[in-house]
Design a protein around this motif. Structure first.
Motif, PDB file in Angstrom:
ATOM      1  N   GLY A  56      -3.886   8.516  -3.853  1.00 31.28           N
ATOM      2  CA  GLY A  56      -3.479   7.604  -2.785  1.00 31.28           C
ATOM      3  C   GLY A  56      -4.307   7.784  -1.530  1.00 31.28           C
ATOM      4  N   PHE A  87      -5.696  -1.862  -1.739  1.00 29.09           N
ATOM      5  CA  PHE A  87      -6.240  -0.927  -0.756  1.00 29.09           C
ATOM      6  C   PHE A  87      -7.552  -1.427  -0.156  1.00 29.09           C
ATOM      7  CE2 PHE A  87      -3.412   1.801  -3.180  1.00 29.09           C
ATOM      8  CZ  PHE A  87      -2.818   2.564  -2.178  1.00 29.09           C
ATOM      9  N   ARG A  91       0.830  -1.207   0.000  1.00 26.87           N
ATOM     10  CA  ARG A  91       0.000   0.000   0.000  1.00 26.87           C
ATOM     11  C   ARG A  91       0.864   1.256   0.000  1.00 26.87           C
ATOM     12  NH1 ARG A  91      -4.138  -2.377   4.578  1.00 26.87           N
ATOM     13  NH2 ARG A  91      -5.418  -3.630   3.154  1.00 26.87           N
ATOM     14  N   PHE A 113      -7.115   5.176   0.219  1.00 26.84           N
ATOM     15  CA  PHE A 113      -6.796   4.668   1.559  1.00 26.84           C
ATOM     16  C   PHE A 113      -8.029   4.602   2.452  1.00 26.84           C
ATOM     17  CE2 PHE A 113      -5.466   5.281   5.980  1.00 26.84           C
ATOM     18  CZ  PHE A 113      -4.539   4.269   6.122  1.00 26.84           C
ATOM     19  N   PHE A 162       0.836   3.990  -2.968  1.00 25.84           N
ATOM     20  CA  PHE A 162       0.520   5.352  -2.531  1.00 25.84           C
ATOM     21  C   PHE A 162       1.626   6.313  -2.948  1.00 25.84           C
ATOM     22  CE2 PHE A 162       1.146   8.748   0.526  1.00 25.84           C
ATOM     23  CZ  PHE A 162      -0.106   9.330   0.607  1.00 25.84           C
TER      24      PHE A 162
END
Length: 606
Positions: free
Chosen positions: A268, A311, A205, A272, A209
């Motif tokens: 990103g 994600f 992740r 999230f 990101f």
């Protein structure tokens, strides 16, 4: 009276104690609610970052391996296609290894052509193992060794996409990616549905990101924000949906550049958080689908689509399957014990959303209490996570701080800095060899340029010095022994005027280059380029279809030579800024100031 007073005091103490207990309960309840909100929002509580032990336990939290297994499968399939197409196994394009290469480490050399065929074939075989999850770790070890060897072998082929593929392959090597949807979990049943530590997901992740966020940070550049980097992209059919209410110029500026900057910078974050994730997935899918049609960048758009899934909650594949097979009752899935994880005091594992998932131990006699305390493995993995994150944050900005010798002209080395699509170069390269004994200077551009591949080496100091080392062997074969090599490199960056990049009087054979220092024989960007580019754009709009114009800027004291050979064309020169001396062979020199014009006659050398 004493008895009554004592009873009153006792009653008062009880009331005070009750109030104190109520206050503690309210405080505990408030703290619990706050932790719950943090868990729901971020997937963890801030108290888990309060101490080293709690952070180690967080990174080692048992997590569902399903999403990681699906990512491994999709990534392996796309790597397989990438190896056939981009790496050249299908087109035999790696025959170019016979030409000049530009390794990161000077001792790296390409293998003989037959061996290059072999290692590319082995690379392809390992991608099958990665996709199927068969001999997972061994396939990834072999793949990473070969991939990074090929990647580091030639800087001219570097791009952010191939660098990302290498990073994701390395992260898969460190992760337990064969616990779901893999042949390994069939051959060794103890691996099937075995929990994986949370840091496996954390690094993936973080990397995805960072890809978006740093690409947005790098677009905080006037070249991008004012629409010069991808000028003209609006003509592509994917932007037809905007054309009824926006002009091509507005699409270029506001959709391609301004919105592209905001998308990279925020995507990103949108992916999230739970509440915005669906919107983020839709934006990411649209973005990568458009890129796949606009640019020829191999598997990157499709790998971008595949990595979006990381994600989501780790058990999303199980939920999708249960909805697809809605008529079929599916028993609850229990995660098996994994010594890579750390477990709670109650011996249960927890999903990221806080729900309990019963821990099933395949060998009941094993003492799981040992998994309550961080061991050397868990500590080392946590240290690795911190070091990896720190290195990935530092490296894209290292060229201005540490590795100054890797800077390109007007920007950064394209390959690990995430400066995607910001710079467009048009290069014109001439190579001159001067015999130091006779003083004769010969233009050998035609015979020497065929030994290079592309022209990115011409505007990167480290690669220019490496290309220079390829020339002597060929010159010596032609009978030359004592010579100097000069370059006359002209570059147009993002529709600016063409200008010199390299000091044309510098012998690159003896030029000094240092990884940690700026290159002194590298020419700076000409002053006023921003203003003069506007002048160029205005003049381009005013010219008719039968006119071709070339725009050149140069530094005081330099000169350039050219010939007019087309007898049917009318040629002229106009000076926009500065002072120029026009020298015609066999005639008197003429000095021009800004605004001056001159007709250039055919058949003349200037």
């Amino acid at each position: 009276m004493q008895v009554i007073r004592q009873r009153k005091e006792t009653g008062t103490n009880n009331v005070q104690g009750s109030k104190k207990m109520a206050g503690l309960e309210r405080k505990y309840s408030s703290s619990t609610e706050q932790h719950g909100r943090q868990e729901k929002l971020f997937g963890f509580s801030f108290t888990e970052l309060a101490s080293w032990n709690s952070f180690v336990k967080l990174m080692s939290r048992p997590t569902d391996p399903a999403a990681l297994g699906v990512l491994r499968f999709l990534y392996g399939i796309l790597l397989m296609i990438d190896t056939l197409e981009k790496k050249g196994l299908g087109t035999m394009s790696f025959r170019k290894w016979e030409k000049c290469t530009f390794p990161v480490l000077y001792f790296l050399k390409p293998l003989p052509l037959d061996w290059m065929y072999l290692i590319h074939f082995i690379l392809f075989i390992t991608t099958i193992g990665i996709a199927l999850g068969f001999m997972y770790r061994w396939c990834l070890v072999i793949f990473n060794v070969i991939y990074w060897y090929i990647h580091l072998l030639d800087m001219q082929k570097w791009n952010n996409h191939s660098y990302l593929f290498g990073l994701l392959s390395f992260l898969l090597l460190t992760a337990d990616g064969n616990r779901y949807l893999s042949i390994d979990s069939i051959v060794w049943p103890k691996l099937r549905n075995q929990a994986v530590p949370l840091w496996n997901y954390t690094l993936f992740r973080f990397q995805v990101f960072l890809l978006y966020f740093f690409a947005g940070i790098k677009k905080l550049d006037a070249e991008w924000l004012y629409g010069y980097s991808e000028k003209g992209l609006s003509k592509h059919w994917v932007f037809d949906v905007f054309r009824p209410f926006l002009s091509n110029e507005m699409i270029d500026l506001y959709i391609v550049h301004r919105f592209g900057f905001l998308l990279d910078l925020t995507l990103g974050f949108i992916l999230f958080f739970d509440k915005s994730r669906k919107t983020g997935i839709l934006m990411a899918l649209s973005f990568h689908a458009m890129n796949s049609q606009i640019f020829f960048i191999g598997m990157f758009p499709y790998i971008g689509i595949a990595t979006v899934s990381i994600f989501c909650y780790p058990d999303w594949p199980r939920k999708v399957m249960s909805r697809i097979l809605f008529w079929k009752s599916r028993p609850p899935v229990y995660l098996k014990y994994n010594h890579h994880c750390l477990y709670g005091d109650d011996g249960k594992a927890y999903k990221e959303n806080g729900d309990q998932m019963i821990h099933v131990n395949g060998r009941k006699q094993k003492d799981t209490s040992k998994s309550l305390r961080p061991g050397a493995y868990h500590v080392l993995c946590t240290v690795f996570v911190i070091l990896y994150i720190a290195e990935q944050i530092f490296l894209p900005f290292s060229l201005g701080i540490l590795f100054k010798g890797l800077k390109t002209w007007g920007g950064e080395l394209y390959g690990f800095t995430w400066n995607m699509m910001i710079e467009k170069h048009i290069a014109d390269v001439s190579i001159f060899v001067k015999d130091l004994e006779t003083g004769e200077r010969v233009d050998m551009s035609q015979s020497m340029l065929k030994f290079g591949v592309g022209n990115r080496w011409a505007y990167t100091p480290v690669m220019l010095t490496q290309f220079t080392q390829c020339i002597p062997k060929r010159l010596q074969a032609q009978g030359h022994s004592n010579f100097a090599i000069n370059y006359d490199v002209w570059l147009a960056l993002n529709h600016r005027f063409r200008q010199r990049v390299v000091d044309p009087n510098k012998d690159i054979m003896t030029a000094r280059w240092n990884l940690f220092e700026d290159t002194d024989w590298w020419m700076p960007v000409t002053e006023g380029f921003w203003e003069m580019r506007k002048v160029k754009n205005r003049m381009q709009k005013e010219k008719d279809e039968t006119t071709t114009k070339s725009y050149i800027a140069d530094f005081p004291g330099n000169h350039t030579s050219f010939s007019i050979n087309d007898i049917n064309a009318i040629n002229s020169m106009e000076l926009l800024k500065g002072t120029v001396i026009l020298e015609t062979i066999g005639q008197a020199n003429v000095t021009f100031e800004a605004g001056g014009k001159a007709e250039l006659l055919s058949g003349k050398d200037y």
